[in-house]
Design an enzyme around this catalytic site. Structure first.
Site, short mmCIF file in Angstrom:
data_model
loop_
_atom_site.label_atom_id
_atom_site.label_comp_id
_atom_site.label_asym_id
_atom_site.label_seq_id
_atom_site.Cartn_x
_atom_site.Cartn_y
_atom_site.Cartn_z
N SER A 162 -126.04 -79.76 39.07
CA SER A 162 -126.74 -80.06 40.31
C SER A 162 -128.23 -79.74 40.16
O SER A 162 -128.91 -80.35 39.33
CB SER A 162 -126.08 -79.30 41.46
OG SER A 162 -126.47 -79.81 42.71
N ASP A 245 -118.79 -87.47 44.00
CA ASP A 245 -120.18 -87.23 44.36
C ASP A 245 -120.61 -88.31 45.35
O ASP A 245 -120.00 -89.39 45.41
CB ASP A 245 -121.08 -87.28 43.11
CG ASP A 245 -121.33 -85.93 42.49
OD1 ASP A 245 -121.56 -84.97 43.23
OD2 ASP A 245 -121.30 -85.83 41.24
N HIS A 277 -118.27 -82.77 43.59
CA HIS A 277 -119.50 -82.13 43.15
C HIS A 277 -119.28 -80.69 42.69
O HIS A 277 -120.06 -80.15 41.91
CB HIS A 277 -120.52 -82.16 44.30
CG HIS A 277 -121.88 -81.70 43.92
ND1 HIS A 277 -122.80 -82.51 43.28
CD2 HIS A 277 -122.50 -80.50 44.09
CE1 HIS A 277 -123.91 -81.84 43.08
NE2 HIS A 277 -123.77 -80.61 43.56
#
Length: 302
Positions: A162, A245, A277
């Site tokens: 991320s 995602d 995610h």
């Protein structure tokens, strides 16, 4: 959805696209974030209990400038000379540049150290204490420190999740002349990352970051890709994205991987089914996880 499509989104849609917890499979919202923090923290505690490590190694003077190093089982000395050389898997945590830390970043150590790979968890000063320019510089300095201080490293393999994938991508466009060393970065695994920061300016994420347009531009990996020189071409880049995602996260991964390829980098895009995610990275604690196997294969090729 091409670069710039986000400009046509309503404010509420843009907020949702850049809120990973709204797209999580198992839990939603704050519950998903809490479960993720608990998972990576517990995994790191298990790694510290079961792995020989050096914790809180300073690479600079700031509070956040610390590394945790998890060593392979073979005997080694402080400079990794006796039992090495070892490849080093260097992990940069996410948390939207404003939460998590290296103390929740060692969860991938058990399956890697058991196969002779040292794992390094990088700390940096998160917002609001840290600002974007400083965070990018700190992560670059951590890599320079490793290259200078540990002669036993046999290749560095970056990994970021991320916001950490963003920071790892910024490492790839570093001009190392000002650092006095060129780290031997042979691979990079960028997981569910952000490579264009301009959309972030228009979301809640920037409340803590307080980025200006200029800061976002100079710290967007999409805008600072260098043409691959021989050393860069030899660095294998894997851009990984989760099935669950958000479309914007998926678009950013696809477009960044395409841009790297166009610049001559050795890059592949891995679209991982069934994960979101959060568990796309949590599962690095599992021996049989496909991404662990891909990382080990990358290291073997290096």
């Amino acid at each position: 959805m091409s670069r710039g499509r986000w400009r046509d989104m309503a404010a509420e849609e843009l907020q949702q696209q850049y809120s990973p917890s709204r797209w999580a499979r198992r839990l939603r919202g704050d519950a998903a974030v809490r479960a993720h923090i608990e998972a990576v923290t517990a995994g790191t505690q298990r790694a510290r209990a079961g792995t020989r490590s050096s914790l809180h190694v300073p690479y600079g003077e700031a509070d956040g400038e610390r590394l945790d190093i998890y060593f392979p089982a073979e005997p080694s000395e402080s400079r990794w000379g006796a039992g090495g050389p070892f490849p080093a898997f260097v992990y940069i945590h996410g948390g939207y540049w404003q939460c998590l830390s290296k103390d929740a970043s060692g969860f991938a150590a058990p399956p890697l150290v058991s196969r002779g790979v040292a794992v390094v968890a990088v700390g940096y000063d998160i917002a609001p204490k840290g600002h974007m320019d400083a965070m990018v510089l700190q992560v670059r300095r951590s890599l320079a420190f490793l290259a200078k201080q540990y002669s036993g490293i046999r290749g560095i393999y970056l990994c970021g999740h991320s916001a950490g994938a963003h920071l790892a991508a910024m490492v790839l466009c570093t001009d190392w002349t000002e650092f006095g060393v060129v780290p031997d970065i042979r691979g990079a695994v960028l997981v569910s990352g952000l490579y264009d920061l301009e959309p972030i300016l228009h979301t809640y994420v920037n409340d803590a970051l307080n980025m200006s347009w200029e800061v976002a531009q100079r710290n967007s990996p999409m805008l600072c890709i260098t043409q691959a020189v021989p050393a860069a071409a030899a660095c294998e880049v894997l851009v990984a994205v989760a099935q669950h995602d958000s479309p914007e996260f998926r678009r950013q991964s696809q477009e960044y991987s395409q841009a790297l390829r166009s610049a001559g980098w050795s890059v592949s895009l891995l679209d991982l089914a069934t994960v979101d995610h959060f568990d796309i990275i949590e599962k690095l604690s599992e021996d049989t996880y496909i991404l662990i196997q891909v990382i080990l294969n990358m290291i073997a090729r290096g």
